[in-house]
Design a protein around this motif. Structure first.
Motif, PDB file in Angstrom:
ATOM      1  N   GLY A  77     -12.566   2.821 -18.300  1.00 23.32           N
ATOM      2  CA  GLY A  77     -13.067   1.761 -17.828  1.00 23.32           C
ATOM      3  C   GLY A  77     -13.843   1.909 -16.569  1.00 23.32           C
ATOM      4  O   GLY A  77     -13.603   3.122 -15.946  1.00 23.32           O
ATOM      5  N   ASP A 131      -5.340  -6.739  -6.275  1.00 17.74           N
ATOM      6  CA  ASP A 131      -6.694  -6.070  -6.803  1.00 17.74           C
ATOM      7  C   ASP A 131      -6.523  -4.660  -7.529  1.00 17.74           C
ATOM      8  O   ASP A 131      -7.464  -3.996  -7.888  1.00 17.74           O
ATOM      9  CB  ASP A 131      -7.656  -5.965  -5.474  1.00 17.74           C
ATOM     10  CG  ASP A 131      -7.941  -7.256  -5.028  1.00 17.74           C
ATOM     11  OD1 ASP A 131      -8.349  -8.166  -5.805  1.00 17.74           O
ATOM     12  OD2 ASP A 131      -8.105  -7.227  -3.790  1.00 17.74           O
ATOM     13  N   ALA A 132      -5.078  -4.292  -7.586  1.00 18.13           N
ATOM     14  CA  ALA A 132      -4.822  -3.054  -8.113  1.00 18.13           C
ATOM     15  C   ALA A 132      -4.936  -3.107  -9.457  1.00 18.13           C
ATOM     16  O   ALA A 132      -4.572  -4.269 -10.400  1.00 18.13           O
ATOM     17  CB  ALA A 132      -3.634  -2.363  -7.643  1.00 18.13           C
ATOM     18  N   ASP A 133      -5.429  -1.961 -10.374  1.00 17.08           N
ATOM     19  CA  ASP A 133      -5.179  -1.957 -11.985  1.00 17.08           C
ATOM     20  C   ASP A 133      -3.894  -1.245 -12.117  1.00 17.08           C
ATOM     21  O   ASP A 133      -3.622  -0.156 -11.686  1.00 17.08           O
ATOM     22  CB  ASP A 133      -6.514  -1.344 -12.451  1.00 17.08           C
ATOM     23  CG  ASP A 133      -7.682  -2.078 -12.423  1.00 17.08           C
ATOM     24  OD1 ASP A 133      -7.912  -2.908 -13.367  1.00 17.08           O
ATOM     25  OD2 ASP A 133      -8.528  -1.862 -11.682  1.00 17.08           O
ATOM     26  N   ARG A 143      -4.744   1.708  -5.256  1.00 16.78           N
ATOM     27  CA  ARG A 143      -5.917   1.183  -6.153  1.00 16.78           C
ATOM     28  C   ARG A 143      -5.471   1.024  -7.565  1.00 16.78           C
ATOM     29  O   ARG A 143      -6.029   0.300  -8.110  1.00 16.78           O
ATOM     30  CB  ARG A 143      -7.143   2.071  -5.963  1.00 16.78           C
ATOM     31  CG  ARG A 143      -8.274   1.682  -6.884  1.00 16.78           C
ATOM     32  CD  ARG A 143      -9.010   0.595  -6.324  1.00 16.78           C
ATOM     33  NE  ARG A 143     -10.057   0.064  -7.233  1.00 16.78           N
ATOM     34  CZ  ARG A 143      -9.811  -0.768  -8.484  1.00 16.78           C
ATOM     35  NH1 ARG A 143      -8.568  -0.884  -8.662  1.00 16.78           N
ATOM     36  NH2 ARG A 143     -10.962  -0.949  -8.867  1.00 16.78           N
ATOM     37  N   SER A 144      -4.388   1.925  -7.984  1.00 22.19           N
ATOM     38  CA  SER A 144      -4.009   1.772  -9.432  1.00 22.19           C
ATOM     39  C   SER A 144      -2.470   2.305  -9.361  1.00 22.19           C
ATOM     40  O   SER A 144      -2.074   2.756  -8.593  1.00 22.19           O
ATOM     41  CB  SER A 144      -4.904   3.091 -10.165  1.00 22.19           C
ATOM     42  OG  SER A 144      -6.366   2.943 -10.185  1.00 22.19           O
ATOM     43  N   LEU A 200      -7.453   6.004 -17.328  1.00 20.12           N
ATOM     44  CA  LEU A 200      -8.063   5.839 -16.139  1.00 20.12           C
ATOM     45  C   LEU A 200      -9.692   6.004 -16.194  1.00 20.12           C
ATOM     46  O   LEU A 200     -10.326   5.222 -15.616  1.00 20.12           O
ATOM     47  CB  LEU A 200      -7.419   6.717 -14.911  1.00 20.12           C
ATOM     48  CG  LEU A 200      -6.142   6.612 -14.550  1.00 20.12           C
ATOM     49  CD1 LEU A 200      -5.730   7.697 -13.747  1.00 20.12           C
ATOM     50  CD2 LEU A 200      -6.039   5.287 -13.361  1.00 20.12           C
ATOM     51  N   HIS A 239      -4.770  -7.465 -13.601  1.00 22.01           N
ATOM     52  CA  HIS A 239      -5.229  -6.475 -14.137  1.00 22.01           C
ATOM     53  C   HIS A 239      -4.419  -5.513 -14.344  1.00 22.01           C
ATOM     54  O   HIS A 239      -3.923  -4.167 -13.867  1.00 22.01           O
ATOM     55  CB  HIS A 239      -5.986  -5.747 -12.681  1.00 22.01           C
ATOM     56  CG  HIS A 239      -7.123  -6.784 -12.023  1.00 22.01           C
ATOM     57  ND1 HIS A 239      -8.105  -7.136 -12.754  1.00 22.01           N
ATOM     58  CD2 HIS A 239      -7.073  -7.189 -10.818  1.00 22.01           C
ATOM     59  CE1 HIS A 239      -8.945  -8.029 -11.842  1.00 22.01           C
ATOM     60  NE2 HIS A 239      -8.265  -8.156 -10.924  1.00 22.01           N
ATOM     61  N   HIS A 282      -3.349  -3.003 -17.909  1.00 16.45           N
ATOM     62  CA  HIS A 282      -3.768  -2.214 -19.364  1.00 16.45           C
ATOM     63  C   HIS A 282      -2.559  -1.483 -19.891  1.00 16.45           C
ATOM     64  O   HIS A 282      -1.732  -0.848 -19.288  1.00 16.45           O
ATOM     65  CB  HIS A 282      -4.655  -1.346 -19.017  1.00 16.45           C
ATOM     66  CG  HIS A 282      -5.878  -2.016 -17.669  1.00 16.45           C
ATOM     67  ND1 HIS A 282      -6.740  -2.675 -17.931  1.00 16.45           N
ATOM     68  CD2 HIS A 282      -5.857  -1.785 -16.460  1.00 16.45           C
ATOM     69  CE1 HIS A 282      -7.497  -2.936 -17.043  1.00 16.45           C
ATOM     70  NE2 HIS A 282      -6.774  -2.426 -15.870  1.00 16.45           N
ATOM     71  N   TRP A 332     -12.610   1.478 -13.394  1.00 17.05           N
ATOM     72  CA  TRP A 332     -11.702   1.345 -12.502  1.00 17.05           C
ATOM     73  C   TRP A 332     -11.552   2.529 -11.325  1.00 17.05           C
ATOM     74  O   TRP A 332     -11.015   2.118 -10.267  1.00 17.05           O
ATOM     75  CB  TRP A 332     -10.211   1.580 -13.059  1.00 17.05           C
ATOM     76  CG  TRP A 332      -9.891   0.422 -14.401  1.00 17.05           C
ATOM     77  CD1 TRP A 332     -10.273  -0.848 -14.194  1.00 17.05           C
ATOM     78  CD2 TRP A 332     -10.079   0.590 -15.795  1.00 17.05           C
ATOM     79  NE1 TRP A 332      -9.994  -1.696 -15.332  1.00 17.05           N
ATOM     80  CE2 TRP A 332      -9.875  -0.562 -16.428  1.00 17.05           C
ATOM     81  CE3 TRP A 332      -9.769   1.835 -16.390  1.00 17.05           C
ATOM     82  CZ2 TRP A 332     -10.035  -0.667 -17.720  1.00 17.05           C
ATOM     83  CZ3 TRP A 332      -9.804   1.446 -17.913  1.00 17.05           C
ATOM     84  CH2 TRP A 332      -9.954   0.414 -18.444  1.00 17.05           C
ATOM     85  N   ILE A 333     -12.306   3.845 -11.862  1.00 13.75           N
ATOM     86  CA  ILE A 333     -12.221   4.533 -10.864  1.00 13.75           C
ATOM     87  C   ILE A 333     -13.706   5.160 -10.845  1.00 13.75           C
ATOM     88  O   ILE A 333     -14.391   5.064 -11.835  1.00 13.75           O
ATOM     89  CB  ILE A 333     -11.285   5.758 -10.986  1.00 13.75           C
ATOM     90  CG1 ILE A 333     -11.655   6.448 -12.539  1.00 13.75           C
ATOM     91  CG2 ILE A 333      -9.940   5.339 -10.966  1.00 13.75           C
ATOM     92  CD1 ILE A 333     -10.693   7.732 -12.698  1.00 13.75           C
ATOM     93  N   THR A 366       1.916  -6.864  -9.819  1.00 16.66           N
ATOM     94  CA  THR A 366       0.327  -7.503  -9.714  1.00 16.66           C
ATOM     95  C   THR A 366       0.404  -8.550  -8.554  1.00 16.66           C
ATOM     96  O   THR A 366      -0.696  -8.703  -7.925  1.00 16.66           O
ATOM     97  CB  THR A 366       0.086  -8.067 -11.149  1.00 16.66           C
ATOM     98  OG1 THR A 366       0.918  -8.954 -11.371  1.00 16.66           O
ATOM     99  CG2 THR A 366      -0.088  -6.945 -11.884  1.00 16.66           C
TER     100      THR A 366
END
Length: 223
Positions: A220, A140-142, A103-104, A217, A180, A182, A222-223, A135
């Motif tokens: 935003g 879909d992962a950040d 997911r991240s 983390l 996605h 950062h 994101w979690i 990516t």
């Protein structure tokens, strides 16, 4: 001689001693036969099985080797590999990401390129390619990309600062294309006093890095 034999038959204690000697000799012979049979079976074990057993022993030895992290850090599920450069991580990353479906992703990379002085002018391009592959494998992962931490050696630190200057722009380019990605400023999170060996953080340094990751983390949705 005949008298001695009669006395032996007549004395139950001496008969017991003699029987004990016979039993011990028999047990010794039985052990010898068992050892021989085991040797015979060992000679018939295929080389592949022997190699597998040696491989298991080698893996157990590897698990006992020291690793570059404080023992109190509990989470060891990562793809941080001692001494690996950007290109070496990039060669494996697509398979790792597809298997993990994260997911991240937290990416602090480039220190080994600096230490090994591996084509530093080309390091930003290698980082950009790595971000592209991560990516693409997990769209879909950040992906949180940081610059690298401070280094104690002045020559290495000069290389690190030149590399770090390019990282925010690379992240911005991929973010502008809808990825996605950062940027996380990490270089000023530590000082050289937070390094265990001039390159790797000590426990205080790892805690400082964790705080930066956590702030990014939780900044935003994101979690």
């Amino acid at each position: 001689m005949r008298l001695a034999r009669r006395r032996l038959r007549a004395d139950p204690h001496r008969r017991g001693l003699r029987a004990g000697r016979v039993q011990r000799r028999s047990a010794h012979h039985a052990v010898g036969r068992l050892h021989h049979r085991r040797l015979q079976r060992a000679r018939r074990v295929p080389h592949a099985v022997v190699a597998a057993r040696r491989g298991r022993r080698a893996r157990r030895r590897l698990r006992r080797l020291p690793v570059q992290r404080p023992p109190e850090l509990g989470d060891h599920d990562h793809e941080g590999h001692s001494g690996w450069r950007i290109d070496e991580i990039d060669a494996q990353v697509t398979g790792w990401v597809r298997a993990a479906q994260p997911r991240s992703v937290l990416l602090h990379i480039g220190t080994n390129d600096v230490v090994q002085d591996r084509d530093m002018p080309g390091a930003p391009a290698r980082l950009s390619a790595l971000i592209d592959h991560i990516t693409a494998a997990a769209p879909d992962a950040d992906v949180f990309v940081s610059d690298i931490i401070v280094l104690a050696d002045p020559v290495l630190e000069q290389r690190a600062q030149a590399y770090n200057a390019a990282v925010p722009g690379i992240v911005g380019q991929w973010a502008g294309q809808g990825r996605h990605v950062h940027f996380v400023p990490m270089h000023d999170a530590l000082s050289t006093a937070d390094l265990a060996d001039g390159v790797h953080p000590d426990a205080v340094g790892y805690a400082a890095m964790a705080n930066r990751w956590y702030a990014a983390l939780t900044a935003g949705p994101w979690i």
